[in-house]
Design an enzyme around this catalytic site. Structure first.
Site, mmCIF file in Angstrom:
data_model
loop_
_atom_site.group_PDB
_atom_site.id
_atom_site.type_symbol
_atom_site.label_atom_id
_atom_site.label_comp_id
_atom_site.label_asym_id
_atom_site.label_seq_id
_atom_site.Cartn_x
_atom_site.Cartn_y
_atom_site.Cartn_z
ATOM 1 N N ASP A 6 -14.945 -9.791 -23.168
ATOM 2 C CA ASP A 6 -15.326 -9.432 -21.892
ATOM 3 C C ASP A 6 -17.535 -9.409 -21.454
ATOM 4 O O ASP A 6 -17.876 -10.506 -21.630
ATOM 5 C CB ASP A 6 -14.807 -8.157 -21.670
ATOM 6 C CG ASP A 6 -13.712 -8.315 -21.056
ATOM 7 O OD1 ASP A 6 -13.102 -9.397 -21.200
ATOM 8 O OD2 ASP A 6 -13.074 -7.021 -21.735
ATOM 9 N N CYS A 10 5.215 -5.794 1.850
ATOM 10 C CA CYS A 10 6.115 -4.462 2.041
ATOM 11 C C CYS A 10 4.705 -3.950 2.782
ATOM 12 O O CYS A 10 5.460 -3.847 4.511
ATOM 13 C CB CYS A 10 5.304 -4.454 0.833
ATOM 14 S SG CYS A 10 6.478 -4.289 -0.999
ATOM 15 N N TYR A 11 4.207 -3.050 2.970
ATOM 16 C CA TYR A 11 3.109 -2.245 3.746
ATOM 17 C C TYR A 11 2.884 -3.705 4.601
ATOM 18 O O TYR A 11 3.118 -3.060 5.457
ATOM 19 C CB TYR A 11 2.275 -1.913 3.338
ATOM 20 C CG TYR A 11 1.421 -0.988 4.079
ATOM 21 C CD1 TYR A 11 1.835 0.640 4.393
ATOM 22 C CD2 TYR A 11 0.328 -0.956 4.106
ATOM 23 C CE1 TYR A 11 1.101 1.364 5.458
ATOM 24 C CE2 TYR A 11 -0.853 -0.419 5.345
ATOM 25 C CZ TYR A 11 0.466 1.115 5.892
ATOM 26 O OH TYR A 11 -1.007 1.724 7.225
ATOM 27 N N GLY A 31 1.096 -1.739 0.424
ATOM 28 C CA GLY A 31 0.131 0.449 0.038
ATOM 29 C C GLY A 31 0.919 1.118 0.061
ATOM 30 O O GLY A 31 1.944 1.598 -0.206
ATOM 31 N N GLU A 42 4.199 -11.159 -6.232
ATOM 32 C CA GLU A 42 3.312 -11.427 -7.213
ATOM 33 C C GLU A 42 3.729 -10.700 -8.717
ATOM 34 O O GLU A 42 2.887 -11.241 -9.743
ATOM 35 C CB GLU A 42 1.955 -11.083 -6.667
ATOM 36 C CG GLU A 42 1.997 -9.243 -6.965
ATOM 37 C CD GLU A 42 2.849 -8.670 -5.484
ATOM 38 O OE1 GLU A 42 2.501 -7.517 -5.177
ATOM 39 O OE2 GLU A 42 3.319 -9.365 -4.592
ATOM 40 N N LYS A 73 -7.852 -11.353 -17.330
ATOM 41 C CA LYS A 73 -8.436 -11.201 -18.543
ATOM 42 C C LYS A 73 -8.461 -12.795 -19.024
ATOM 43 O O LYS A 73 -9.022 -13.487 -19.537
ATOM 44 C CB LYS A 73 -7.404 -10.283 -20.099
ATOM 45 C CG LYS A 73 -8.185 -10.595 -20.683
ATOM 46 C CD LYS A 73 -8.697 -9.959 -21.623
ATOM 47 C CE LYS A 73 -9.350 -8.073 -21.545
ATOM 48 N NZ LYS A 73 -10.677 -7.990 -22.148
ATOM 49 N N HIS A 82 7.851 -7.260 -3.425
ATOM 50 C CA HIS A 82 6.602 -8.111 -4.269
ATOM 51 C C HIS A 82 6.844 -9.621 -5.262
ATOM 52 O O HIS A 82 7.166 -9.304 -5.951
ATOM 53 C CB HIS A 82 5.642 -7.218 -5.351
ATOM 54 C CG HIS A 82 5.250 -5.802 -5.073
ATOM 55 N ND1 HIS A 82 3.902 -5.578 -4.338
ATOM 56 C CD2 HIS A 82 6.013 -4.946 -4.508
ATOM 57 C CE1 HIS A 82 3.652 -4.070 -3.538
ATOM 58 N NE2 HIS A 82 5.371 -3.941 -3.739
#
Length: 512
Positions: free
Chosen positions: A226, A81-82, A54, A170, A368, A168
Protein backbone atom coordinates in the site's frame (compact mmCIF):
# COMPACT_ATOMS: atom_id res chain seq x y z
CA UNK A 1 -14.96 12.10 -16.46
CA UNK A 2 -16.30 8.56 -16.21
CA UNK A 3 -19.97 7.71 -16.06
CA UNK A 4 -20.71 6.49 -12.55
CA UNK A 5 -23.13 4.89 -10.13
CA UNK A 6 -22.47 6.53 -6.74
CA UNK A 7 -23.38 4.63 -3.58
CA UNK A 8 -25.09 6.70 -0.89
CA UNK A 9 -23.68 5.51 2.43
CA UNK A 10 -26.14 4.79 5.24
CA UNK A 11 -23.58 3.00 7.43
CA UNK A 12 -23.47 -0.58 6.20
CA UNK A 13 -20.26 -2.45 6.98
CA UNK A 14 -20.32 -3.75 3.38
CA UNK A 15 -21.08 -0.43 1.67
CA UNK A 16 -17.63 -0.27 0.05
CA UNK A 17 -18.18 -3.74 -1.37
CA UNK A 18 -20.98 -2.35 -3.52
CA UNK A 19 -18.49 0.16 -4.91
CA UNK A 20 -15.98 -2.61 -5.50
CA UNK A 21 -18.51 -4.81 -7.37
CA UNK A 22 -19.54 -1.95 -9.64
CA UNK A 23 -15.93 -1.16 -10.44
CA UNK A 24 -15.32 -4.81 -11.24
CA UNK A 25 -18.04 -4.42 -13.88
CA UNK A 26 -16.18 -1.47 -15.39
CA UNK A 27 -18.54 1.12 -13.90
CA UNK A 28 -16.91 3.85 -11.83
CA UNK A 29 -18.38 4.26 -8.36
CA UNK A 30 -17.66 6.24 -5.22
CA UNK A 31 -19.08 6.00 -1.74
CA UNK A 32 -20.59 9.33 -0.70
CA UNK A 33 -22.37 10.34 2.52
CA UNK A 34 -26.14 9.90 2.35
CA UNK A 35 -26.59 13.60 3.07
CA UNK A 36 -24.00 14.83 0.57
CA UNK A 37 -25.12 17.96 -1.30
CA UNK A 38 -26.96 17.24 -4.53
CA UNK A 39 -24.31 19.12 -6.49
CA UNK A 40 -21.53 16.87 -5.19
CA UNK A 41 -23.36 13.72 -6.25
CA UNK A 42 -24.37 15.06 -9.67
CA UNK A 43 -20.77 16.18 -10.27
CA UNK A 44 -19.93 12.48 -10.59
CA UNK A 45 -22.16 12.29 -13.69
CA UNK A 46 -24.29 9.48 -12.26
CA UNK A 47 -26.26 7.12 -14.49
CA UNK A 48 -27.96 5.69 -11.41
CA UNK A 49 -27.79 5.63 -7.60
CA UNK A 50 -27.42 2.79 -5.09
CA UNK A 51 -28.68 3.19 -1.51
CA UNK A 52 -26.57 1.11 0.88
CA UNK A 53 -27.76 -0.85 3.87
CA UNK A 54 -27.37 0.50 7.40
CA UNK A 55 -27.86 -0.30 11.09
CA UNK A 56 -30.75 2.12 11.79
CA UNK A 57 -34.54 1.68 11.56
CA UNK A 58 -36.19 4.12 9.16
CA UNK A 59 -39.05 4.88 11.56
CA UNK A 60 -36.82 5.81 14.52
CA UNK A 61 -36.28 9.49 15.42
CA UNK A 62 -33.03 10.73 13.94
CA UNK A 63 -32.66 7.87 11.48
CA UNK A 64 -31.01 8.93 8.21
CA UNK A 65 -33.59 9.61 5.54
CA UNK A 66 -33.76 9.61 1.76
CA UNK A 67 -32.43 12.83 0.18
CA UNK A 68 -35.40 14.87 -1.05
CA UNK A 69 -33.67 15.71 -4.33
CA UNK A 70 -33.42 12.03 -5.24
CA UNK A 71 -37.20 11.63 -5.39
CA UNK A 72 -37.35 14.51 -7.87
CA UNK A 73 -34.55 13.20 -10.08
CA UNK A 74 -34.96 10.94 -13.08
CA UNK A 75 -32.16 8.63 -11.96
CA UNK A 76 -32.64 4.87 -11.55
CA UNK A 77 -32.24 3.80 -7.92
CA UNK A 78 -31.37 0.44 -6.33
CA UNK A 79 -32.08 0.24 -2.59
CA UNK A 80 -30.31 -2.48 -0.62
CA UNK A 81 -31.76 -3.58 2.75
CA UNK A 82 -32.03 -0.27 4.67
CA UNK A 83 -31.98 1.43 1.28
CA UNK A 84 -35.03 -0.53 0.17
CA UNK A 85 -36.83 0.31 3.41
CA UNK A 86 -36.02 3.99 2.85
CA UNK A 87 -37.65 3.83 -0.57
CA UNK A 88 -40.81 2.32 0.89
CA UNK A 89 -40.86 4.74 3.83
CA UNK A 90 -40.34 7.83 1.64
CA UNK A 91 -42.85 6.84 -1.04
CA UNK A 92 -45.81 5.93 1.16
CA UNK A 93 -45.16 2.28 2.03
CA UNK A 94 -44.88 0.86 5.56
CA UNK A 95 -41.84 -0.52 7.38
CA UNK A 96 -42.17 -2.50 10.62
CA UNK A 97 -39.94 -4.39 13.03
CA UNK A 98 -39.86 -8.18 12.78
CA UNK A 99 -40.51 -10.64 15.59
CA UNK A 100 -38.12 -13.09 13.94
CA UNK A 101 -35.18 -11.28 12.38
CA UNK A 102 -33.46 -12.61 9.28
CA UNK A 103 -29.66 -12.82 9.38
CA UNK A 104 -27.56 -15.12 7.21
CA UNK A 105 -28.30 -17.40 4.26
CA UNK A 106 -31.81 -17.59 2.84
CA UNK A 107 -33.49 -18.68 -0.38
CA UNK A 108 -35.58 -16.29 -2.42
CA UNK A 109 -38.13 -17.19 -5.06
CA UNK A 110 -38.22 -14.85 -8.04
CA UNK A 111 -41.82 -14.41 -9.17
CA UNK A 112 -41.39 -11.47 -11.58
CA UNK A 113 -37.79 -11.15 -12.79
CA UNK A 114 -38.05 -7.98 -14.88
CA UNK A 115 -34.70 -6.50 -15.89
CA UNK A 116 -33.15 -6.75 -12.42
CA UNK A 117 -33.26 -10.57 -12.24
CA UNK A 118 -32.86 -11.20 -15.99
CA UNK A 119 -30.91 -14.39 -16.78
CA UNK A 120 -30.91 -15.56 -13.15
CA UNK A 121 -32.78 -18.62 -11.76
CA UNK A 122 -36.15 -18.62 -10.04
CA UNK A 123 -34.68 -19.95 -6.78
CA UNK A 124 -31.53 -18.28 -5.45
CA UNK A 125 -29.35 -18.31 -2.35
CA UNK A 126 -28.92 -14.83 -0.87
CA UNK A 127 -27.49 -13.23 2.28
CA UNK A 128 -30.04 -11.52 4.51
CA UNK A 129 -29.25 -9.07 7.33
CA UNK A 130 -32.30 -7.18 8.60
CA UNK A 131 -34.45 -6.79 11.70
CA UNK A 132 -37.16 -4.72 9.96
CA UNK A 133 -39.25 -5.58 6.95
CA UNK A 134 -41.59 -3.89 4.51
CA UNK A 135 -45.19 -4.51 5.52
CA UNK A 136 -46.74 -2.59 2.61
CA UNK A 137 -45.24 -1.53 -0.72
CA UNK A 138 -45.58 2.02 -2.06
CA UNK A 139 -47.95 2.68 -4.94
CA UNK A 140 -46.45 1.66 -8.28
CA UNK A 141 -44.18 -1.06 -6.85
CA UNK A 142 -44.73 -4.73 -7.59
CA UNK A 143 -43.36 -7.83 -5.83
CA UNK A 144 -40.43 -9.34 -7.71
CA UNK A 145 -39.21 -11.95 -5.18
CA UNK A 146 -40.05 -13.30 -1.74
CA UNK A 147 -38.41 -15.46 0.93
CA UNK A 148 -39.82 -17.34 3.94
CA UNK A 149 -38.99 -14.35 6.17
CA UNK A 150 -39.56 -11.49 3.70
CA UNK A 151 -42.76 -11.36 1.62
CA UNK A 152 -41.22 -8.43 -0.30
CA UNK A 153 -37.64 -9.66 -0.69
CA UNK A 154 -37.43 -7.64 -3.92
CA UNK A 155 -39.76 -5.10 -5.48
CA UNK A 156 -39.65 -2.55 -8.26
CA UNK A 157 -41.34 0.27 -10.12
CA UNK A 158 -40.41 0.08 -13.80
CA UNK A 159 -41.85 3.50 -14.65
CA UNK A 160 -39.78 5.22 -11.98
CA UNK A 161 -36.88 2.74 -12.48
CA UNK A 162 -36.62 2.31 -8.72
CA UNK A 163 -35.87 -1.15 -7.34
CA UNK A 164 -35.30 -2.52 -3.86
CA UNK A 165 -33.88 -5.79 -2.53
CA UNK A 166 -33.94 -6.94 1.09
CA UNK A 167 -30.62 -8.81 0.85
CA UNK A 168 -26.98 -8.00 0.07
CA UNK A 169 -25.97 -8.60 -3.57
CA UNK A 170 -22.45 -7.33 -2.91
CA UNK A 171 -21.33 -10.24 -0.69
CA UNK A 172 -20.11 -13.52 -2.15
CA UNK A 173 -22.79 -15.45 -0.24
CA UNK A 174 -25.46 -14.07 -2.59
CA UNK A 175 -24.96 -16.44 -5.49
CA UNK A 176 -26.20 -14.19 -8.30
CA UNK A 177 -25.57 -10.83 -6.65
CA UNK A 178 -23.08 -9.68 -9.26
CA UNK A 179 -25.56 -10.54 -12.01
CA UNK A 180 -28.17 -8.32 -10.34
CA UNK A 181 -25.71 -5.43 -10.06
CA UNK A 182 -24.70 -5.99 -13.70
CA UNK A 183 -28.35 -5.89 -14.76
CA UNK A 184 -28.91 -2.70 -12.79
CA UNK A 185 -25.81 -1.02 -14.22
CA UNK A 186 -26.21 -2.00 -17.86
CA UNK A 187 -29.84 -2.93 -18.52
CA UNK A 188 -31.48 -0.38 -16.23
CA UNK A 189 -28.95 2.48 -15.99
CA UNK A 190 -27.55 2.07 -19.51
CA UNK A 191 -23.87 2.20 -18.50
CA UNK A 192 -21.14 1.43 -21.03
CA UNK A 193 -18.50 0.17 -18.58
CA UNK A 194 -15.68 2.60 -19.37
CA UNK A 195 -13.57 2.36 -16.19
CA UNK A 196 -10.71 -0.03 -15.39
CA UNK A 197 -8.34 -0.12 -12.40
CA UNK A 198 -5.35 0.66 -14.63
CA UNK A 199 -6.90 4.02 -15.46
CA UNK A 200 -6.75 4.87 -11.77
CA UNK A 201 -3.01 5.45 -11.86
CA UNK A 202 -3.11 8.39 -14.29
CA UNK A 203 -6.08 9.90 -12.46
CA UNK A 204 -4.40 9.52 -9.07
CA UNK A 205 -1.23 11.19 -10.37
CA UNK A 206 -3.31 14.12 -11.61
CA UNK A 207 -5.14 14.43 -8.27
CA UNK A 208 -1.87 14.44 -6.33
CA UNK A 209 -0.50 17.21 -8.58
CA UNK A 210 -3.66 19.25 -8.01
CA UNK A 211 -3.57 18.79 -4.24
CA UNK A 212 0.15 19.30 -3.66
CA UNK A 213 0.85 22.05 -6.20
CA UNK A 214 4.48 23.08 -5.79
CA UNK A 215 4.72 21.69 -2.25
CA UNK A 216 6.85 18.89 -0.90
CA UNK A 217 5.56 15.57 0.43
CA UNK A 218 6.97 13.13 2.93
CA UNK A 219 5.61 9.61 2.56
CA UNK A 220 5.18 7.20 5.43
CA UNK A 221 6.84 4.11 3.97
CA UNK A 222 6.08 0.88 5.80
CA UNK A 223 7.41 -1.77 3.43
CA UNK A 224 3.98 -3.06 2.41
CA UNK A 225 2.38 -2.83 -1.03
CA UNK A 226 0.00 0.00 0.00
CA UNK A 227 2.61 2.56 1.01
CA UNK A 228 4.87 1.45 -1.85
CA UNK A 229 2.17 2.09 -4.47
CA UNK A 230 1.26 5.41 -2.84
CA UNK A 231 4.93 6.44 -2.96
CA UNK A 232 5.31 5.49 -6.63
CA UNK A 233 2.17 7.41 -7.62
CA UNK A 234 3.34 10.51 -5.75
CA UNK A 235 6.86 10.20 -7.16
CA UNK A 236 5.46 10.14 -10.70
CA UNK A 237 3.33 13.16 -9.85
CA UNK A 238 5.95 15.43 -8.24
CA UNK A 239 9.34 13.73 -8.71
CA UNK A 240 12.01 14.45 -6.13
CA UNK A 241 9.72 16.78 -4.22
CA UNK A 242 8.73 13.50 -2.54
CA UNK A 243 10.89 12.22 0.29
CA UNK A 244 10.04 8.82 1.71
CA UNK A 245 10.52 8.42 5.42
CA UNK A 246 10.91 4.88 6.65
CA UNK A 247 10.52 4.58 10.38
CA UNK A 248 11.90 1.42 11.93
CA UNK A 249 9.53 1.33 14.87
CA UNK A 250 10.93 -1.90 16.26
CA UNK A 251 7.64 -3.61 15.40
CA UNK A 252 8.52 -5.02 11.97
CA UNK A 253 8.96 -8.58 10.73
CA UNK A 254 12.30 -10.32 10.48
CA UNK A 255 14.66 -8.65 7.99
CA UNK A 256 12.02 -6.18 6.82
CA UNK A 257 13.80 -2.94 7.68
CA UNK A 258 16.89 -3.83 5.67
CA UNK A 259 14.80 -4.92 2.67
CA UNK A 260 12.77 -1.71 2.57
CA UNK A 261 15.83 0.53 2.60
CA UNK A 262 17.64 -1.46 -0.08
CA UNK A 263 14.62 -1.68 -2.41
CA UNK A 264 13.63 1.99 -2.38
CA UNK A 265 17.13 3.43 -2.48
CA UNK A 266 18.66 1.01 -4.99
CA UNK A 267 15.70 -0.17 -7.10
CA UNK A 268 13.36 2.84 -7.26
CA UNK A 269 15.95 5.57 -6.59
CA UNK A 270 13.45 7.53 -4.51
CA UNK A 271 14.85 9.88 -1.84
CA UNK A 272 14.63 7.97 1.44
CA UNK A 273 15.30 8.86 5.05
CA UNK A 274 15.58 5.88 7.40
CA UNK A 275 14.83 6.61 11.05
CA UNK A 276 15.64 4.15 13.83
CA UNK A 277 12.88 4.91 16.33
CA UNK A 278 12.51 1.50 17.96
CA UNK A 279 13.38 2.78 21.42
CA UNK A 280 10.88 5.65 21.17
CA UNK A 281 8.00 3.37 20.20
CA UNK A 282 8.76 0.61 22.66
CA UNK A 283 9.18 3.06 25.51
CA UNK A 284 5.81 4.65 24.65
CA UNK A 285 4.17 1.21 24.54
CA UNK A 286 5.64 -0.05 27.80
CA UNK A 287 2.97 -1.76 29.89
CA UNK A 288 0.14 -1.02 27.41
CA UNK A 289 -2.15 -4.00 26.75
CA UNK A 290 -5.29 -2.43 25.25
CA UNK A 291 -5.15 -2.67 21.41
CA UNK A 292 -7.01 0.60 20.80
CA UNK A 293 -4.56 2.42 23.06
CA UNK A 294 -1.66 0.78 21.23
CA UNK A 295 -2.98 2.03 17.89
CA UNK A 296 -3.44 5.57 19.12
CA UNK A 297 0.00 5.67 20.72
CA UNK A 298 1.61 4.35 17.54
CA UNK A 299 -0.41 6.70 15.32
CA UNK A 300 0.58 9.76 17.32
CA UNK A 301 4.21 8.69 17.60
CA UNK A 302 4.40 8.21 13.81
CA UNK A 303 3.02 11.67 13.18
CA UNK A 304 5.34 13.33 15.70
CA UNK A 305 8.34 11.67 14.09
CA UNK A 306 7.20 12.72 10.62
CA UNK A 307 6.64 16.26 11.83
CA UNK A 308 10.15 16.23 13.25
CA UNK A 309 11.57 14.97 9.95
CA UNK A 310 9.43 17.43 7.97
CA UNK A 311 11.01 20.36 9.79
CA UNK A 312 14.32 19.24 8.33
CA UNK A 313 12.92 19.21 4.77
CA UNK A 314 12.34 22.70 3.47
CA UNK A 315 8.75 23.18 2.25
CA UNK A 316 7.40 19.80 3.44
CA UNK A 317 3.74 20.40 4.18
CA UNK A 318 2.13 17.07 3.25
CA UNK A 319 2.14 13.60 4.78
CA UNK A 320 1.38 10.71 2.40
CA UNK A 321 -0.04 7.41 3.62
CA UNK A 322 -1.21 4.18 2.00
CA UNK A 323 -4.65 4.23 3.64
CA UNK A 324 -7.17 1.85 2.00
CA UNK A 325 -10.97 1.49 1.99
CA UNK A 326 -11.09 -1.24 4.69
CA UNK A 327 -9.05 1.03 7.02
CA UNK A 328 -11.62 3.78 6.56
CA UNK A 329 -14.74 1.66 7.06
CA UNK A 330 -13.49 -0.15 10.17
CA UNK A 331 -12.28 3.08 11.78
CA UNK A 332 -15.47 5.09 11.22
CA UNK A 333 -13.49 7.92 9.70
CA UNK A 334 -15.05 11.42 9.41
CA UNK A 335 -16.38 10.64 5.93
CA UNK A 336 -18.25 7.59 7.28
CA UNK A 337 -20.26 9.16 10.09
CA UNK A 338 -22.96 6.46 10.01
CA UNK A 339 -20.50 3.60 10.24
CA UNK A 340 -19.77 1.60 13.38
CA UNK A 341 -16.21 1.48 14.72
CA UNK A 342 -14.75 -2.04 14.47
CA UNK A 343 -11.19 -1.04 15.31
CA UNK A 344 -9.28 2.21 14.96
CA UNK A 345 -6.58 2.04 12.31
CA UNK A 346 -3.52 3.99 13.42
CA UNK A 347 -3.44 6.01 10.17
CA UNK A 348 -7.14 6.94 10.28
CA UNK A 349 -8.57 7.27 13.78
CA UNK A 350 -5.21 7.31 15.56
CA UNK A 351 -3.97 10.58 14.09
CA UNK A 352 -3.70 13.51 16.54
CA UNK A 353 -6.10 16.41 16.07
CA UNK A 354 -3.30 19.00 16.11
CA UNK A 355 -1.29 17.34 13.35
CA UNK A 356 0.64 20.00 11.41
CA UNK A 357 0.85 18.13 8.08
CA UNK A 358 -1.88 17.84 5.45
CA UNK A 359 -2.69 14.25 4.49
CA UNK A 360 -2.24 12.93 0.95
CA UNK A 361 -3.93 9.53 0.55
CA UNK A 362 -4.04 8.50 -3.12
CA UNK A 363 -5.33 4.99 -2.29
CA UNK A 364 -7.96 5.92 0.29
CA UNK A 365 -10.89 4.51 -1.69
CA UNK A 366 -9.23 1.48 -3.23
CA UNK A 367 -9.44 -2.17 -2.26
CA UNK A 368 -6.38 -4.36 -1.96
CA UNK A 369 -6.78 -6.02 -5.36
CA UNK A 370 -7.11 -2.61 -7.02
CA UNK A 371 -3.92 -1.45 -5.28
CA UNK A 372 -2.11 -4.52 -6.58
CA UNK A 373 -3.34 -3.82 -10.13
CA UNK A 374 -2.03 -0.26 -9.79
CA UNK A 375 1.28 -1.56 -8.43
CA UNK A 376 1.80 -3.84 -11.42
CA UNK A 377 0.97 -0.95 -13.77
CA UNK A 378 3.63 1.12 -11.99
CA UNK A 379 6.29 -1.58 -12.32
CA UNK A 380 6.37 -2.65 -8.70
CA UNK A 381 8.08 -6.08 -8.40
CA UNK A 382 5.65 -8.97 -7.97
CA UNK A 383 7.27 -9.88 -4.65
CA UNK A 384 6.01 -6.56 -3.30
CA UNK A 385 2.68 -6.62 -5.11
CA UNK A 386 1.66 -9.96 -3.63
CA UNK A 387 3.07 -9.43 -0.16
CA UNK A 388 0.49 -10.20 2.49
CA UNK A 389 -1.03 -7.18 4.27
CA UNK A 390 0.81 -6.08 7.39
CA UNK A 391 -0.98 -3.88 9.95
CA UNK A 392 0.21 -0.31 10.38
CA UNK A 393 0.90 -0.84 14.11
CA UNK A 394 2.99 -3.86 13.11
CA UNK A 395 3.70 -6.65 15.55
CA UNK A 396 2.34 -4.52 18.41
CA UNK A 397 -1.13 -5.87 17.58
CA UNK A 398 0.14 -9.41 17.04
CA UNK A 399 1.82 -9.50 20.43
CA UNK A 400 -1.34 -9.67 22.53
CA UNK A 401 -0.92 -7.89 25.83
CA UNK A 402 2.07 -5.69 26.74
CA UNK A 403 4.82 -5.38 24.11
CA UNK A 404 8.43 -6.09 25.08
CA UNK A 405 11.60 -6.65 23.09
CA UNK A 406 11.72 -10.26 24.25
CA UNK A 407 8.13 -11.02 23.19
CA UNK A 408 8.72 -9.32 19.83
CA UNK A 409 11.78 -11.50 19.23
CA UNK A 410 9.75 -14.61 20.00
CA UNK A 411 6.99 -13.62 17.59
CA UNK A 412 9.40 -12.63 14.80
CA UNK A 413 11.10 -16.01 14.90
CA UNK A 414 7.80 -17.92 14.87
CA UNK A 415 6.33 -15.78 12.09
CA UNK A 416 9.43 -16.22 9.91
CA UNK A 417 9.15 -20.01 10.21
CA UNK A 418 5.47 -19.90 9.24
CA UNK A 419 6.13 -17.73 6.17
CA UNK A 420 9.08 -19.90 5.07
CA UNK A 421 7.06 -23.10 5.25
CA UNK A 422 4.11 -21.56 3.37
CA UNK A 423 6.42 -20.44 0.55
CA UNK A 424 8.21 -23.80 0.48
CA UNK A 425 4.85 -25.58 0.16
CA UNK A 426 3.68 -23.18 -2.57
CA UNK A 427 0.85 -21.93 -0.35
CA UNK A 428 1.82 -18.28 0.21
CA UNK A 429 -0.16 -17.02 -2.81
CA UNK A 430 -2.99 -19.47 -2.04
CA UNK A 431 -3.65 -17.53 1.16
CA UNK A 432 -4.31 -13.81 1.16
CA UNK A 433 -3.06 -13.13 4.69
CA UNK A 434 -1.12 -15.33 7.06
CA UNK A 435 0.79 -14.58 10.24
CA UNK A 436 1.64 -15.71 13.76
CA UNK A 437 0.23 -14.25 16.98
CA UNK A 438 1.84 -14.41 20.43
CA UNK A 439 -0.91 -15.04 22.97
CA UNK A 440 -0.96 -13.48 26.46
CA UNK A 441 -1.24 -16.92 28.09
CA UNK A 442 1.18 -19.69 28.96
CA UNK A 443 0.61 -23.40 29.00
CA UNK A 444 2.14 -26.47 30.60
CA UNK A 445 4.27 -28.74 28.43
CA UNK A 446 6.81 -31.53 28.59
CA UNK A 447 10.25 -31.26 26.99
CA UNK A 448 13.05 -33.72 27.59
CA UNK A 449 11.28 -35.35 30.55
CA UNK A 450 10.91 -31.97 32.21
CA UNK A 451 7.92 -29.73 32.85
CA UNK A 452 7.69 -26.46 30.93
CA UNK A 453 5.42 -23.48 31.39
CA UNK A 454 5.84 -21.44 28.24
CA UNK A 455 4.24 -19.22 25.58
CA UNK A 456 1.57 -20.14 23.05
CA UNK A 457 1.74 -19.17 19.36
CA UNK A 458 -1.45 -18.96 17.30
CA UNK A 459 -1.24 -19.30 13.52
CA UNK A 460 -3.72 -17.42 11.34
CA UNK A 461 -4.22 -17.86 7.58
CA UNK A 462 -7.25 -16.72 5.60
CA UNK A 463 -8.62 -16.75 2.09
CA UNK A 464 -10.57 -13.71 0.92
CA UNK A 465 -11.52 -11.71 -2.16
CA UNK A 466 -11.87 -8.33 -0.53
CA UNK A 467 -10.73 -8.48 3.13
CA UNK A 468 -14.21 -7.37 4.20
CA UNK A 469 -15.15 -11.02 4.68
CA UNK A 470 -12.71 -13.92 5.00
CA UNK A 471 -12.61 -17.66 5.62
CA UNK A 472 -9.90 -19.60 7.41
CA UNK A 473 -7.50 -21.32 5.06
CA UNK A 474 -7.66 -25.12 4.95
CA UNK A 475 -3.90 -25.62 5.12
CA UNK A 476 -2.67 -29.21 4.78
CA UNK A 477 -2.20 -30.97 8.10
CA UNK A 478 1.38 -31.96 7.26
CA UNK A 479 2.32 -28.30 6.63
CA UNK A 480 0.79 -27.22 9.94
CA UNK A 481 2.55 -30.10 11.70
CA UNK A 482 5.90 -29.06 10.22
CA UNK A 483 5.38 -25.42 11.22
CA UNK A 484 4.38 -26.41 14.75
CA UNK A 485 7.34 -28.75 15.17
CA UNK A 486 9.83 -26.14 13.96
CA UNK A 487 8.43 -23.37 16.16
CA UNK A 488 8.43 -25.47 19.32
CA UNK A 489 11.95 -26.76 18.63
CA UNK A 490 13.54 -23.58 17.27
CA UNK A 491 11.87 -20.71 19.14
CA UNK A 492 12.92 -20.48 22.81
CA UNK A 493 10.09 -20.12 25.29
CA UNK A 494 7.29 -21.62 23.14
CA UNK A 495 5.79 -25.03 23.87
CA UNK A 496 2.42 -24.93 22.11
CA UNK A 497 1.08 -23.92 18.67
CA UNK A 498 -2.62 -23.57 17.81
CA UNK A 499 -4.41 -22.81 14.50
CA UNK A 500 -7.21 -20.22 14.25
CA UNK A 501 -10.27 -21.55 12.37
CA UNK A 502 -12.51 -18.47 12.75
CA UNK A 503 -14.07 -16.69 9.78
CA UNK A 504 -14.70 -12.95 9.33
CA UNK A 505 -17.34 -12.27 10.51
CA UNK A 506 -17.70 -12.97 13.40
CA UNK A 507 -13.95 -12.59 13.95
CA UNK A 508 -11.68 -10.03 12.29
CA UNK A 509 -8.62 -11.11 10.32
CA UNK A 510 -6.20 -9.63 12.84
CA UNK A 511 -6.62 -10.62 16.47
CA UNK A 512 -6.40 -7.04 17.69
Amino acid sequence: MHESIPVLDFGSQTAQLIVRRLRELGVYSELVPHDAPKEDVLALQPRGIVLSGGPASVYEPGAPQLPSWLCESDLPVLGICYGMQLQAHALGGRVEGMQSREFGPAEITVVDPGLLFADTPAHQQVWMSHGDHIAALPAGFRVMAHSPGAPFAAAGDDQRRWYGIQFHPEVVHTRFGRDMLRNFAFRICGCRGDWQPASFVAEAIARVRDQVGDGRVICALSGGVDSAVAALIIHQAIGDRLTCVFVDNGLLRQGEAEQVVATFREHFHIPLIAVDAADEFLDALAGVADPEQKRKIIGEKFVRIFEREARRIEGARFLAQGTLYPDVIESKAPDRQKGVTIKTHHNVGGLPADMQLTLVEPLRYLFKDEVRAAGLALGLPEEWVWRHPFPGPGLAVRVLGPVTRERLATLRAADAIFMHELRTAGLYRATQQAFAVLLPVRSVGVMGDGRTYADVIALRAVTTEDYMTADWARLPADVLARVSSRIVNEVPGVNRVVYDISSKPPATIEWE
